[in-house]
Design an enzyme around this catalytic site. Structure first.
Site, PDB file in Angstrom:
ATOM      1  N   GLU A  57      17.069  19.250 -63.886  1.00 25.53           N
ATOM      2  CA  GLU A  57      17.222  20.433 -64.743  1.00 25.53           C
ATOM      3  C   GLU A  57      17.471  20.036 -66.196  1.00 25.53           C
ATOM      4  O   GLU A  57      17.036  20.713 -67.126  1.00 25.53           O
ATOM      5  CB  GLU A  57      18.378  21.299 -64.211  1.00 25.53           C
ATOM      6  CG  GLU A  57      18.006  21.981 -62.899  1.00 25.53           C
ATOM      7  CD  GLU A  57      19.188  22.299 -62.012  1.00 25.53           C
ATOM      8  OE1 GLU A  57      19.945  21.362 -61.668  1.00 25.53           O
ATOM      9  OE2 GLU A  57      19.370  23.462 -61.646  1.00 25.53           O
ATOM     10  N   ARG A  84      22.277  24.937 -70.805  1.00 23.09           N
ATOM     11  CA  ARG A  84      21.994  25.727 -69.616  1.00 23.09           C
ATOM     12  C   ARG A  84      22.797  27.018 -69.706  1.00 23.09           C
ATOM     13  O   ARG A  84      24.016  26.987 -69.875  1.00 23.09           O
ATOM     14  CB  ARG A  84      22.429  24.941 -68.386  1.00 23.09           C
ATOM     15  CG  ARG A  84      22.150  25.680 -67.130  1.00 23.09           C
ATOM     16  CD  ARG A  84      22.586  24.895 -65.942  1.00 23.09           C
ATOM     17  NE  ARG A  84      22.071  25.517 -64.755  1.00 23.09           N
ATOM     18  CZ  ARG A  84      22.068  24.936 -63.590  1.00 23.09           C
ATOM     19  NH1 ARG A  84      22.520  23.721 -63.458  1.00 23.09           N
ATOM     20  NH2 ARG A  84      21.597  25.553 -62.538  1.00 23.09           N
ATOM     21  N   ILE A 103      20.910  18.077 -50.902  1.00 29.63           N
ATOM     22  CA  ILE A 103      20.606  18.023 -49.468  1.00 29.63           C
ATOM     23  C   ILE A 103      19.097  17.887 -49.257  1.00 29.63           C
ATOM     24  O   ILE A 103      18.641  17.081 -48.444  1.00 29.63           O
ATOM     25  CB  ILE A 103      21.135  19.308 -48.764  1.00 29.63           C
ATOM     26  CG1 ILE A 103      22.655  19.414 -48.958  1.00 29.63           C
ATOM     27  CG2 ILE A 103      20.764  19.308 -47.297  1.00 29.63           C
ATOM     28  CD1 ILE A 103      23.256  20.747 -48.488  1.00 29.63           C
ATOM     29  N   GLY A 104      18.322  18.650 -50.009  1.00 31.24           N
ATOM     30  CA  GLY A 104      16.860  18.623 -49.854  1.00 31.24           C
ATOM     31  C   GLY A 104      16.257  17.269 -50.192  1.00 31.24           C
ATOM     32  O   GLY A 104      15.278  16.831 -49.582  1.00 31.24           O
ATOM     33  N   GLU A 105      16.851  16.583 -51.165  1.00 34.64           N
ATOM     34  CA  GLU A 105      16.308  15.282 -51.574  1.00 34.64           C
ATOM     35  C   GLU A 105      16.760  14.152 -50.658  1.00 34.64           C
ATOM     36  O   GLU A 105      16.071  13.151 -50.499  1.00 34.64           O
ATOM     37  CB  GLU A 105      16.763  14.955 -53.011  1.00 34.64           C
ATOM     38  CG  GLU A 105      16.124  15.850 -54.052  1.00 34.64           C
ATOM     39  CD  GLU A 105      16.851  15.809 -55.396  1.00 34.64           C
ATOM     40  OE1 GLU A 105      17.554  14.814 -55.663  1.00 34.64           O
ATOM     41  OE2 GLU A 105      16.711  16.773 -56.175  1.00 34.64           O
ATOM     42  N   HIS A 149      15.553  24.726 -52.755  1.00 32.48           N
ATOM     43  CA  HIS A 149      16.565  24.026 -53.572  1.00 32.48           C
ATOM     44  C   HIS A 149      17.853  24.039 -52.743  1.00 32.48           C
ATOM     45  O   HIS A 149      18.548  25.061 -52.676  1.00 32.48           O
ATOM     46  CB  HIS A 149      16.744  24.751 -54.909  1.00 32.48           C
ATOM     47  CG  HIS A 149      17.842  24.186 -55.758  1.00 32.48           C
ATOM     48  ND1 HIS A 149      17.611  23.501 -56.928  1.00 32.48           N
ATOM     49  CD2 HIS A 149      19.186  24.196 -55.598  1.00 32.48           C
ATOM     50  CE1 HIS A 149      18.771  23.112 -57.453  1.00 32.48           C
ATOM     51  NE2 HIS A 149      19.739  23.533 -56.661  1.00 32.48           N
ATOM     52  N   LEU A 150      18.143  22.918 -52.083  1.00 34.93           N
ATOM     53  CA  LEU A 150      19.287  22.868 -51.174  1.00 34.93           C
ATOM     54  C   LEU A 150      20.323  21.896 -51.720  1.00 34.93           C
ATOM     55  O   LEU A 150      20.255  20.688 -51.486  1.00 34.93           O
ATOM     56  CB  LEU A 150      18.834  22.425 -49.767  1.00 34.93           C
ATOM     57  CG  LEU A 150      17.663  23.210 -49.155  1.00 34.93           C
ATOM     58  CD1 LEU A 150      17.302  22.644 -47.787  1.00 34.93           C
ATOM     59  CD2 LEU A 150      17.988  24.695 -49.060  1.00 34.93           C
ATOM     60  N   GLY A 151      21.257  22.426 -52.501  1.00 33.52           N
ATOM     61  CA  GLY A 151      22.357  21.609 -53.015  1.00 33.52           C
ATOM     62  C   GLY A 151      23.658  22.275 -52.629  1.00 33.52           C
ATOM     63  O   GLY A 151      23.718  22.963 -51.604  1.00 33.52           O
ATOM     64  N   MET A 211      27.693  18.558 -46.896  1.00 30.39           N
ATOM     65  CA  MET A 211      26.826  18.391 -45.733  1.00 30.39           C
ATOM     66  C   MET A 211      26.998  17.023 -45.080  1.00 30.39           C
ATOM     67  O   MET A 211      26.915  16.891 -43.850  1.00 30.39           O
ATOM     68  CB  MET A 211      25.370  18.619 -46.165  1.00 30.39           C
ATOM     69  CG  MET A 211      24.364  18.562 -45.057  1.00 30.39           C
ATOM     70  SD  MET A 211      24.718  19.743 -43.742  1.00 30.39           S
ATOM     71  CE  MET A 211      24.013  21.245 -44.378  1.00 30.39           C
ATOM     72  N   HIS A 222      18.610  29.287 -60.238  1.00 36.86           N
ATOM     73  CA  HIS A 222      18.057  27.936 -60.069  1.00 36.86           C
ATOM     74  C   HIS A 222      16.685  27.812 -60.734  1.00 36.86           C
ATOM     75  O   HIS A 222      15.871  26.966 -60.354  1.00 36.86           O
ATOM     76  CB  HIS A 222      17.917  27.548 -58.574  1.00 36.86           C
ATOM     77  CG  HIS A 222      19.233  27.313 -57.892  1.00 36.86           C
ATOM     78  ND1 HIS A 222      19.503  27.756 -56.620  1.00 36.86           N
ATOM     79  CD2 HIS A 222      20.354  26.684 -58.310  1.00 36.86           C
ATOM     80  CE1 HIS A 222      20.740  27.418 -56.286  1.00 36.86           C
ATOM     81  NE2 HIS A 222      21.280  26.759 -57.297  1.00 36.86           N
ATOM     82  N   GLY A 272      24.916  24.666 -54.261  1.00 39.26           N
ATOM     83  CA  GLY A 272      24.328  26.011 -54.290  1.00 39.26           C
ATOM     84  C   GLY A 272      22.939  25.877 -53.689  1.00 39.26           C
ATOM     85  O   GLY A 272      22.318  24.828 -53.841  1.00 39.26           O
ATOM     86  N   ASN A 332      25.579  21.275 -70.044  1.00 36.90           N
ATOM     87  CA  ASN A 332      25.684  22.185 -68.909  1.00 36.90           C
ATOM     88  C   ASN A 332      27.176  22.443 -68.703  1.00 36.90           C
ATOM     89  O   ASN A 332      27.884  21.605 -68.147  1.00 36.90           O
ATOM     90  CB  ASN A 332      25.052  21.523 -67.680  1.00 36.90           C
ATOM     91  CG  ASN A 332      25.118  22.406 -66.442  1.00 36.90           C
ATOM     92  OD1 ASN A 332      25.677  23.496 -66.472  1.00 36.90           O
ATOM     93  ND2 ASN A 332      24.551  21.909 -65.355  1.00 36.90           N
ATOM     94  N   ARG A 371      29.610  29.420 -50.286  1.00 40.59           N
ATOM     95  CA  ARG A 371      29.191  30.829 -50.393  1.00 40.59           C
ATOM     96  C   ARG A 371      28.435  31.233 -49.125  1.00 40.59           C
ATOM     97  O   ARG A 371      27.695  30.418 -48.573  1.00 40.59           O
ATOM     98  CB  ARG A 371      28.285  31.012 -51.616  1.00 40.59           C
ATOM     99  CG  ARG A 371      29.018  30.934 -52.941  1.00 40.59           C
ATOM    100  CD  ARG A 371      28.061  30.878 -54.118  1.00 40.59           C
ATOM    101  NE  ARG A 371      27.914  29.529 -54.641  1.00 40.59           N
ATOM    102  CZ  ARG A 371      26.974  29.157 -55.496  1.00 40.59           C
ATOM    103  NH1 ARG A 371      26.077  30.015 -55.922  1.00 40.59           N
ATOM    104  NH2 ARG A 371      26.920  27.913 -55.922  1.00 40.59           N
TER     105      ARG A 371
HETATM  106  P1  AMP Z   1      23.658  19.185 -55.726  1.00 36.29           P
HETATM  107  O1  AMP Z   1      24.419  20.461 -55.872  1.00 36.29           O
HETATM  108  O2  AMP Z   1      22.186  19.329 -55.833  1.00 36.29           O
HETATM  109  O3  AMP Z   1      24.217  18.072 -56.562  1.00 36.29           O
HETATM  110  O4  AMP Z   1      23.927  18.722 -54.204  1.00 36.29           O
HETATM  111  C1  AMP Z   1      25.196  18.333 -53.785  1.00 36.29           C
HETATM  112  C2  AMP Z   1      25.287  18.388 -52.275  1.00 36.29           C
HETATM  113  O5  AMP Z   1      24.264  17.566 -51.681  1.00 36.29           O
HETATM  114  C3  AMP Z   1      26.597  17.812 -51.751  1.00 36.29           C
HETATM  115  O6  AMP Z   1      27.552  18.827 -51.601  1.00 36.29           O
HETATM  116  C4  AMP Z   1      26.224  17.248 -50.409  1.00 36.29           C
HETATM  117  O7  AMP Z   1      26.540  18.218 -49.431  1.00 36.29           O
HETATM  118  C5  AMP Z   1      24.722  17.117 -50.423  1.00 36.29           C
HETATM  119  N1  AMP Z   1      24.251  15.746 -50.186  1.00 36.29           N
HETATM  120  C6  AMP Z   1      24.133  14.730 -51.071  1.00 36.29           C
HETATM  121  N2  AMP Z   1      23.671  13.612 -50.462  1.00 36.29           N
HETATM  122  C7  AMP Z   1      23.477  13.934 -49.161  1.00 36.29           C
HETATM  123  C8  AMP Z   1      23.021  13.240 -47.988  1.00 36.29           C
HETATM  124  N3  AMP Z   1      22.654  11.972 -48.045  1.00 36.29           N
HETATM  125  N4  AMP Z   1      22.967  13.909 -46.829  1.00 36.29           N
HETATM  126  C9  AMP Z   1      23.337  15.206 -46.736  1.00 36.29           C
HETATM  127  N5  AMP Z   1      23.768  15.922 -47.803  1.00 36.29           N
HETATM  128  C10 AMP Z   1      23.849  15.299 -48.990  1.00 36.29           C
END
Ligand code: AMP
Length: 393
Positions: A378, A90, A325-327, A205-207, A280, A178, A209, A9, A238
């Site tokens: 992914e 990817r 964030i979602g997980e 999908h809350l990351g 977050m 995504h 991005g 990736n 963004r």
């Molecule tokens: P990803 O892009 O899927 O790797 O998600 C990364 C984002 O997840 C980070 O920028 C954090 O803002 C958020 N994140 C990870 N762990 C937590 C948590 N325990 N609580 C809130 N946000 C989280």
């Protein structure tokens, strides 16, 4: 001897990799790692499947050149004689042509090159390693896996902007992104809870991005992201959906395209609204009003998007949260679900608190709409698609 599959990736300043062992259709992670800071101060980190740190790749120079050769040698040293049988990549954009992952040959590579104007910040970086590997290992099968492909099932109407037809015909339409994450989560849901997987599902999908996707019968119907990964809900840096008039206004104020691009990709979203952080976790811990407002706006826009996607689906049978964030954030899930209460969504507060980074049902037993968290993967999705392409499945 165990066959190994490499998953790459590649971004503008980072190269993430995973190696899977393959036995038939079974895939097991063997090692993973990443090079970050390419172009500035590169650093390397890798771990075995059990999380033990592996020896570093020292003396990296700053650029992309030669990096993949070094990494390939490092990986070969850690495979103990097991053969690398294929690589999966990817690739952000598959345009209209690619509705699934594809074995790369010269013609495919030329088609993917031609899509660069649609994703200038990502596509060249995704294609670079394919070329470098092809030059070093011409017989190695390579598979391109697209962020857009999952969304090719969307009805034509949902993909159209209300712009003159010739612009649509030039490719200015909604693609959605995504897709590898949605494909993985959809497959996992089908396996875990088949009775809801065939229904009307919204996946969030809350990351860093973020996007949401309306899925029916396991197929993408509509997504919050459109022509680029800027559209839809608020993200780390963004803004999500933005009145195009704002961009026009800034241009008339003398802002260059590069400056607007930096604003929209790097300075907006949670970071822009809070003025504190794009993470977050920092915002939830902060006591400042600006942090609270950024989080409230994030939740509000997701709630609005869930309403819109439920309208597209004509109902709602399940909600699934995934990505960072979602997980992991029980707080954000609780607030989003409160806002979606009118759709029949009710969380079980204890199940929600318990669920951090693993799959589980987090809705109350009497919630009309079940809510799940499913960690996305992914890279595993890419490795599966590589096996699919190798076996012609
Ligand atoms: P990803 O892009 O899927 O790797 O998600 C990364 C984002 O997840 C980070 O920028 C954090 O803002 C958020 N994140 C990870 N762990 C937590 C948590 N325990 N609580 C809130 N946000 C989280």
């Amino acid at each position: 001897m165990t066959d190994a599959i490499l998953v790459l990736n590649a971004g503008s300043s980072s190269l993430k990799f995973q190696v899977f062992d393959r036995a038939g259709d079974d895939l097991t992670i063997r090692l993973r790692g990443q090079v970050e800071g390419i172009g500035s101060r590169p650093s390397f980190r890798a771990t075995a499947a059990d999380g033990t740190a592996l020896d570093p790749l020292d003396g990296l120079d700053t650029g992309h050149t030669g990096l993949l050769d070094r990494l390939r040698t490092w990986i070969a040293d850690h495979l103990g004689g097991d053969p690398l049988v294929a690589a999966g990549h990817r690739v952000v954009h598959g345009g209209d042509r690619f509705g699934g992952s594809v074995l790369v040959d010269d013609a495919v590579l030329a088609d993917l090159d031609a899509l660069t104007p649609l994703a200038p910040l990502h596509q060249p970086h995704n294609l670079g390693p394919i070329r470098a590997l092809a030059a070093a290992l011409p017989d190695l099968p390579q598979v391109a896996c697209f962020d857009t492909a999952f969304h090719r099932t969307q009805p034509a109407l949902h993909r159209r902007f209300a712009l003159p037809r010739d612009l649509h015909d030039q490719g200015i339409k909604r693609y959605g992104f995504h897709g590898l994450s949605y494909a993985y989560v959809t497959a996992d849901l089908r396996h875990r809870v088949p009775e809801i997987a065939g229904g009307k599902v919204i996946i969030a999908h809350l990351g860093s991005g973020a996007s949401l996707c309306a899925v029916e019968h396991g197929r993408s119907v509509e997504s919050s992201m459109g022509f680029t990964a800027l559209d839809g809900v608020i993200m780390g840096t963004r803004p999500g959906s933005l009145d195009a008039g704002v961009v026009l206004h800034l241009m008339r104020q003398g802002w260059s395209a590069d400056r607007i691009e930096t604003l929209l990709y790097k300075q907006s979203g949670l970071l822009g609204v809070s003025g504190i952080s794009n993470d977050m976790r920092d915002l939830l811990e902060s006591e400042r009003d600006e942090a609270a407002e950024a989080v409230a706006l994030f939740v509000h826009r997701i709630g609005r998007e869930i309403g819109a996607l439920a309208a597209t689906l004509g109902g709602l049978d399940a909600v699934v949260f995934t990505a960072g964030i979602g997980e992991r954030s029980a707080e954000i899930r609780a607030r989003v679900c409160r806002q979606a209460g009118w759709l029949g969504v009710r969380l079980d507060p204890e199940a929600n608190q318990r669920c951090r980074g693993e799959a589980g049902r987090i809705s109350a037993p009497d919630s009309r709409v079940p809510v799940w968290t499913i960690p996305t993967n992914e890279e595993l999705m890419i490795a599966r698609d590589v096996v699919g392409c190798l076996t012609g499945a």
